[in-house]
Motif scaffolding. Structure first.
Motif, PDB file in Angstrom:
ATOM      1  N   ILE A   1       0.870  -1.171   0.000  1.00  0.00           N
ATOM      2  CA  ILE A   1       0.000   0.000   0.000  1.00  0.00           C
ATOM      3  C   ILE A   1       0.908   1.221   0.000  1.00  0.00           C
ATOM      4  O   ILE A   1       1.700   1.398   0.927  1.00  0.00           O
ATOM      5  CB  ILE A   1      -0.927   0.030   1.230  1.00  0.00           C
ATOM      6  CG1 ILE A   1      -1.803  -1.222   1.265  1.00  0.00           C
ATOM      7  CG2 ILE A   1      -1.792   1.300   1.212  1.00  0.00           C
ATOM      8  CD1 ILE A   1      -2.600  -1.390   2.552  1.00  0.00           C
ATOM      9  N   PRO A   2       0.838   2.071  -1.031  1.00  0.00           N
ATOM     10  CA  PRO A   2       1.703   3.253  -1.067  1.00  0.00           C
ATOM     11  C   PRO A   2       1.356   4.233   0.045  1.00  0.00           C
ATOM     12  O   PRO A   2       0.243   4.224   0.577  1.00  0.00           O
ATOM     13  CB  PRO A   2       1.429   3.849  -2.448  1.00  0.00           C
ATOM     14  CG  PRO A   2       0.088   3.348  -2.827  1.00  0.00           C
ATOM     15  CD  PRO A   2      -0.060   2.005  -2.167  1.00  0.00           C
ATOM     16  N   GLY A   3       2.313   5.079   0.383  1.00  0.00           N
ATOM     17  CA  GLY A   3       2.153   6.009   1.501  1.00  0.00           C
ATOM     18  C   GLY A   3       1.046   7.022   1.356  1.00  0.00           C
ATOM     19  O   GLY A   3       0.594   7.587   2.354  1.00  0.00           O
ATOM     20  N   HIS A   4       0.557   7.266   0.136  1.00  0.00           N
ATOM     21  CA  HIS A   4      -0.499   8.270  -0.052  1.00  0.00           C
ATOM     22  C   HIS A   4      -1.902   7.695   0.113  1.00  0.00           C
ATOM     23  O   HIS A   4      -2.877   8.424   0.068  1.00  0.00           O
ATOM     24  CB  HIS A   4      -0.371   8.933  -1.432  1.00  0.00           C
ATOM     25  CG  HIS A   4      -0.673   8.039  -2.583  1.00  0.00           C
ATOM     26  ND1 HIS A   4       0.246   7.153  -3.092  1.00  0.00           N
ATOM     27  CD2 HIS A   4      -1.795   7.890  -3.330  1.00  0.00           C
ATOM     28  CE1 HIS A   4      -0.295   6.493  -4.098  1.00  0.00           C
ATOM     29  NE2 HIS A   4      -1.538   6.920  -4.262  1.00  0.00           N
TER      30      HIS A   4
ATOM     31  N   ARG B   1      -8.845   5.845   0.714  1.00  0.00           N
ATOM     32  CA  ARG B   1      -8.832   7.238   1.157  1.00  0.00           C
ATOM     33  C   ARG B   1      -7.433   7.808   1.014  1.00  0.00           C
ATOM     34  O   ARG B   1      -6.456   7.104   1.174  1.00  0.00           O
ATOM     35  CB  ARG B   1      -9.278   7.357   2.610  1.00  0.00           C
ATOM     36  CG  ARG B   1     -10.718   6.979   2.813  1.00  0.00           C
ATOM     37  CD  ARG B   1     -11.249   7.526   4.123  1.00  0.00           C
ATOM     38  NE  ARG B   1     -12.672   7.342   4.193  1.00  0.00           N
ATOM     39  CZ  ARG B   1     -13.566   8.216   3.745  1.00  0.00           C
ATOM     40  NH1 ARG B   1     -13.186   9.339   3.217  1.00  0.00           N
ATOM     41  NH2 ARG B   1     -14.853   7.962   3.843  1.00  0.00           N
ATOM     42  N   GLU B   2      -7.376   9.097   0.752  1.00  0.00           N
ATOM     43  CA  GLU B   2      -6.094   9.797   0.679  1.00  0.00           C
ATOM     44  C   GLU B   2      -5.618  10.084   2.100  1.00  0.00           C
ATOM     45  O   GLU B   2      -6.398  10.504   2.953  1.00  0.00           O
ATOM     46  CB  GLU B   2      -6.276  11.097  -0.098  1.00  0.00           C
ATOM     47  CG  GLU B   2      -4.991  11.806  -0.381  1.00  0.00           C
ATOM     48  CD  GLU B   2      -5.232  13.022  -1.242  1.00  0.00           C
ATOM     49  OE1 GLU B   2      -5.719  14.030  -0.688  1.00  0.00           O
ATOM     50  OE2 GLU B   2      -4.941  12.938  -2.445  1.00  0.00           O
ATOM     51  N   VAL B   3      -4.341   9.861   2.363  1.00  0.00           N
ATOM     52  CA  VAL B   3      -3.789  10.035   3.709  1.00  0.00           C
ATOM     53  C   VAL B   3      -3.852  11.489   4.154  1.00  0.00           C
ATOM     54  O   VAL B   3      -4.333  11.795   5.245  1.00  0.00           O
ATOM     55  CB  VAL B   3      -2.328   9.526   3.776  1.00  0.00           C
ATOM     56  CG1 VAL B   3      -1.667   9.920   5.077  1.00  0.00           C
ATOM     57  CG2 VAL B   3      -2.294   8.022   3.610  1.00  0.00           C
ATOM     58  N   ASP B   4      -3.358  12.417   3.339  1.00  0.00           N
ATOM     59  CA  ASP B   4      -3.239  13.815   3.752  1.00  0.00           C
ATOM     60  C   ASP B   4      -4.571  14.488   4.054  1.00  0.00           C
ATOM     61  O   ASP B   4      -4.705  15.192   5.046  1.00  0.00           O
ATOM     62  CB  ASP B   4      -2.505  14.630   2.684  1.00  0.00           C
ATOM     63  CG  ASP B   4      -1.050  14.216   2.564  1.00  0.00           C
ATOM     64  OD1 ASP B   4      -0.501  13.638   3.524  1.00  0.00           O
ATOM     65  OD2 ASP B   4      -0.460  14.465   1.492  1.00  0.00           O
TER      66      ASP B   4
END
Length: 98
Positions: A54-57, A82-85
């Motif tokens: 799972i990429p960090g974003h 969902r987007e992390v930021d």
């Protein structure tokens, strides 16, 4: 086990991406040509779709439960992305058995 995937994106340009037959490990961003799914690595298994990276974003959820690499999505289940930021909903990835 061959699987089919549907990605239902929240943005109009991402409304629906369909992968009719997934038989090998792949980067879903490359397979769907959707940057939001870039570096999300998955592999079909006998139990469903295994999420390898799972990429960090991104954050993935199976219902109300956070989803982690190494876990498997059974056919008939869907992952929420969902987007992390921002926490913005990016879409839904639905897994189906062929």
């Amino acid at each position: 086990m061959p699987l089919s995937l549907d990605f239902f994106g929240a943005a109009p340009e991402r409304r629906r991406k369909y992968l009719p037959l997934l038989v090998n490990e792949c980067d879903l961003g490359e397979a769907t040509k959707d940057a939001a799914l870039e570096r999300l690595w998955v592999r079909p298994t006998s139990k469903g779709l295994e999420v390898l990276h799972i990429p960090g974003h991104l954050r993935l959820w199976l219902g109300e439960t956070p989803f982690a690499p190494g876990q498997t999505v059974a056919p008939g289940q869907s992952l929420h992305l969902r987007e992390v930021d921002t926490g913005a909903f990016l879409g839904l990835l639905s897994v189906q058995r062929m």
